[in-house]
Design a protein around this motif. Sequence first.
Motif, PDB file in Angstrom:
ATOM      1  N   LEU A  61       0.815  -1.206   0.000  1.00 43.69           N
ATOM      2  CA  LEU A  61       0.000   0.000   0.000  1.00 43.69           C
ATOM      3  C   LEU A  61       0.854   1.264   0.000  1.00 43.69           C
ATOM      4  O   LEU A  61       1.995   1.251   0.488  1.00 43.69           O
ATOM      5  CB  LEU A  61      -0.900   0.017   1.240  1.00 43.69           C
ATOM      6  N   PRO A  62       0.315   2.378  -0.503  1.00 42.33           N
ATOM      7  CA  PRO A  62       1.007   3.662  -0.397  1.00 42.33           C
ATOM      8  C   PRO A  62       1.177   4.054   1.073  1.00 42.33           C
ATOM      9  O   PRO A  62       0.407   3.614   1.936  1.00 42.33           O
ATOM     10  CB  PRO A  62       0.063   4.641  -1.116  1.00 42.33           C
ATOM     11  N   LYS A  63       2.160   4.898   1.359  1.00 43.33           N
ATOM     12  CA  LYS A  63       2.457   5.268   2.747  1.00 43.33           C
ATOM     13  C   LYS A  63       1.249   5.873   3.470  1.00 43.33           C
ATOM     14  O   LYS A  63       1.045   5.639   4.654  1.00 43.33           O
ATOM     15  CB  LYS A  63       3.626   6.263   2.777  1.00 43.33           C
ATOM     16  N   GLY A  64       0.457   6.658   2.727  1.00 42.24           N
ATOM     17  CA  GLY A  64      -0.688   7.305   3.358  1.00 42.24           C
ATOM     18  C   GLY A  64      -1.700   6.313   3.879  1.00 42.24           C
ATOM     19  O   GLY A  64      -2.240   6.477   4.983  1.00 42.24           O
ATOM     20  N   LEU A  65      -1.964   5.255   3.104  1.00 43.55           N
ATOM     21  CA  LEU A  65      -2.924   4.240   3.538  1.00 43.55           C
ATOM     22  C   LEU A  65      -2.351   3.387   4.665  1.00 43.55           C
ATOM     23  O   LEU A  65      -3.070   2.994   5.584  1.00 43.55           O
ATOM     24  CB  LEU A  65      -3.335   3.354   2.363  1.00 43.55           C
ATOM     25  N   VAL A  66      -1.056   3.098   4.597  1.00 39.44           N
ATOM     26  CA  VAL A  66      -0.416   2.341   5.678  1.00 39.44           C
ATOM     27  C   VAL A  66      -0.563   3.104   6.996  1.00 39.44           C
ATOM     28  O   VAL A  66      -0.932   2.538   8.030  1.00 39.44           O
ATOM     29  CB  VAL A  66       1.071   2.078   5.385  1.00 39.44           C
ATOM     30  N   ALA A  67      -0.298   4.403   6.954  1.00 39.81           N
ATOM     31  CA  ALA A  67      -0.414   5.230   8.157  1.00 39.81           C
ATOM     32  C   ALA A  67      -1.846   5.235   8.681  1.00 39.81           C
ATOM     33  O   ALA A  67      -2.077   5.157   9.900  1.00 39.81           O
ATOM     34  CB  ALA A  67       0.047   6.653   7.859  1.00 39.81           C
TER      35      ALA A  67
ATOM     36  N   THR B 173      -2.165  -4.128   7.553  1.00 40.14           N
ATOM     37  CA  THR B 173      -0.855  -3.484   7.550  1.00 40.14           C
ATOM     38  C   THR B 173       0.279  -4.470   7.294  1.00 40.14           C
ATOM     39  O   THR B 173       1.454  -4.108   7.376  1.00 40.14           O
ATOM     40  CB  THR B 173      -0.596  -2.755   8.884  1.00 40.14           C
ATOM     41  N   SER B 174      -0.038  -5.696   6.961  1.00 43.12           N
ATOM     42  CA  SER B 174       0.986  -6.667   6.587  1.00 43.12           C
ATOM     43  C   SER B 174       1.772  -6.149   5.386  1.00 43.12           C
ATOM     44  O   SER B 174       1.209  -5.559   4.475  1.00 43.12           O
ATOM     45  CB  SER B 174       0.331  -8.009   6.241  1.00 43.12           C
ATOM     46  N   ASP B 175       3.079  -6.353   5.408  1.00 44.10           N
ATOM     47  CA  ASP B 175       3.922  -5.869   4.313  1.00 44.10           C
ATOM     48  C   ASP B 175       4.921  -6.949   3.925  1.00 44.10           C
ATOM     49  O   ASP B 175       5.379  -7.715   4.774  1.00 44.10           O
ATOM     50  CB  ASP B 175       4.668  -4.600   4.740  1.00 44.10           C
ATOM     51  N   ALA B 176       5.269  -6.990   2.648  1.00 42.55           N
ATOM     52  CA  ALA B 176       6.189  -8.009   2.147  1.00 42.55           C
ATOM     53  C   ALA B 176       7.643  -7.689   2.470  1.00 42.55           C
ATOM     54  O   ALA B 176       8.521  -8.532   2.270  1.00 42.55           O
ATOM     55  CB  ALA B 176       6.020  -8.168   0.641  1.00 42.55           C
ATOM     56  N   THR B 177       7.912  -6.475   2.961  1.00 41.16           N
ATOM     57  CA  THR B 177       9.273  -6.070   3.326  1.00 41.16           C
ATOM     58  C   THR B 177       9.255  -5.386   4.686  1.00 41.16           C
ATOM     59  O   THR B 177       8.191  -5.010   5.199  1.00 41.16           O
ATOM     60  CB  THR B 177       9.873  -5.105   2.284  1.00 41.16           C
ATOM     61  N   PHE B 178      10.428  -5.194   5.246  1.00 42.38           N
ATOM     62  CA  PHE B 178      10.534  -4.519   6.539  1.00 42.38           C
ATOM     63  C   PHE B 178      10.076  -3.075   6.400  1.00 42.38           C
ATOM     64  O   PHE B 178      10.484  -2.361   5.483  1.00 42.38           O
ATOM     65  CB  PHE B 178      11.974  -4.560   7.063  1.00 42.38           C
TER      66      PHE B 178
END
Length: 349
Positions: free
Chosen positions: A215-221, A241-246
């Motif tokens: 997701l874009p940073k805004g949606l993650v936040a 908020t799961s992400d494929a990278t750190f």
Amino acid sequence: MSANSINSISEFLLHAGTEYQVFDLGRRLEATDNQTFLEIENGSAYAPYPRQQHAWFGIVFWNKNASTQHYIWFVKLPLDEQGLVVTAARNHFLEIITDALGQSVAEDTQKAETLPDNPYSFVPNQSQLAQFNALVKNKLNQPLSEEAQKVEAYIQAPQLVDWQQIPMQSVADFVHSFNTHPKRDVLEKAITSNISLYSDVFLNTLMEMSESVSLPKGLVAMYLSEIDKNDDINLAALRGTSDATFNPAINSKLLDLLKDEKSLRLDILSVIAARHYEQMEPLVLSAFLEQSAVVDEKEAHNGTLFAGFFSDLVQIPKLRRLVLTLLRSDAHSHVLGSAFKQLFVQARK
């Protein structure tokens, strides 16, 4: 065709005259290239997203010379202690499908999807199935459901659209096409601006369908702010908020959450283990296992809950060394030290 003439699921599908695409349905929904799948099923490469001591796959195959029909097998293969597929189990599945189908896949008959009962097939839950279907459409360039347009309309004008007319599949389709949407920036702004106007059911579905999408940073936040916005923990936001990278922001949020008594719940810990393994550097990993030990003791699981989380995480290739290093370390709390000692006691029985 017989089980003796083929040596892998991949070879069976090729000999049957099909094209195929494999998707990993373990901790994330990810497309897997055919060579990688062959190496995983042959036990020469680790399953990257193991879950519950199994590798989970959705295999989509078709014979483009016969029809446009696509077939799907959902297959789970057991893993050994190192996280490699048990090839004897894979061979047993091969025997089942060759005995049941012969070459009927090439003939494009309905038998291709109706395998006999076997211990390796599974049915995804409704949420995972919706996400899987959306990912398949995206990967194979298939059209989205017409209802996906209603999602876009509701996001921009929630007062004018009835969210109850929007099915889960349409939300999944929208989310999985979001990053390539021509109006992505406009829609992202609309989501963050209108969040208070959305139905809780719709918002939770939107977040849940996002768990395998970057997701874009805004949606993650925004999702991160929803996790503990109220007294309770929002599991949909935690999954979304799961992400494929750190991701430092997600990592920091998890560390704060794992230091709070709110996270002393099996469902919360299960979501973190399943969806946030990429954020488990030593601090978060240690905090997670400590909370697991506390819940185990609090709910009188006698070490089984902690052992389950430990054995689950140690099979993840990216975490294996970290988990074993923590196990051998003396620099952890009394609660975690006691849980590790109980692991050794159980191992000797």
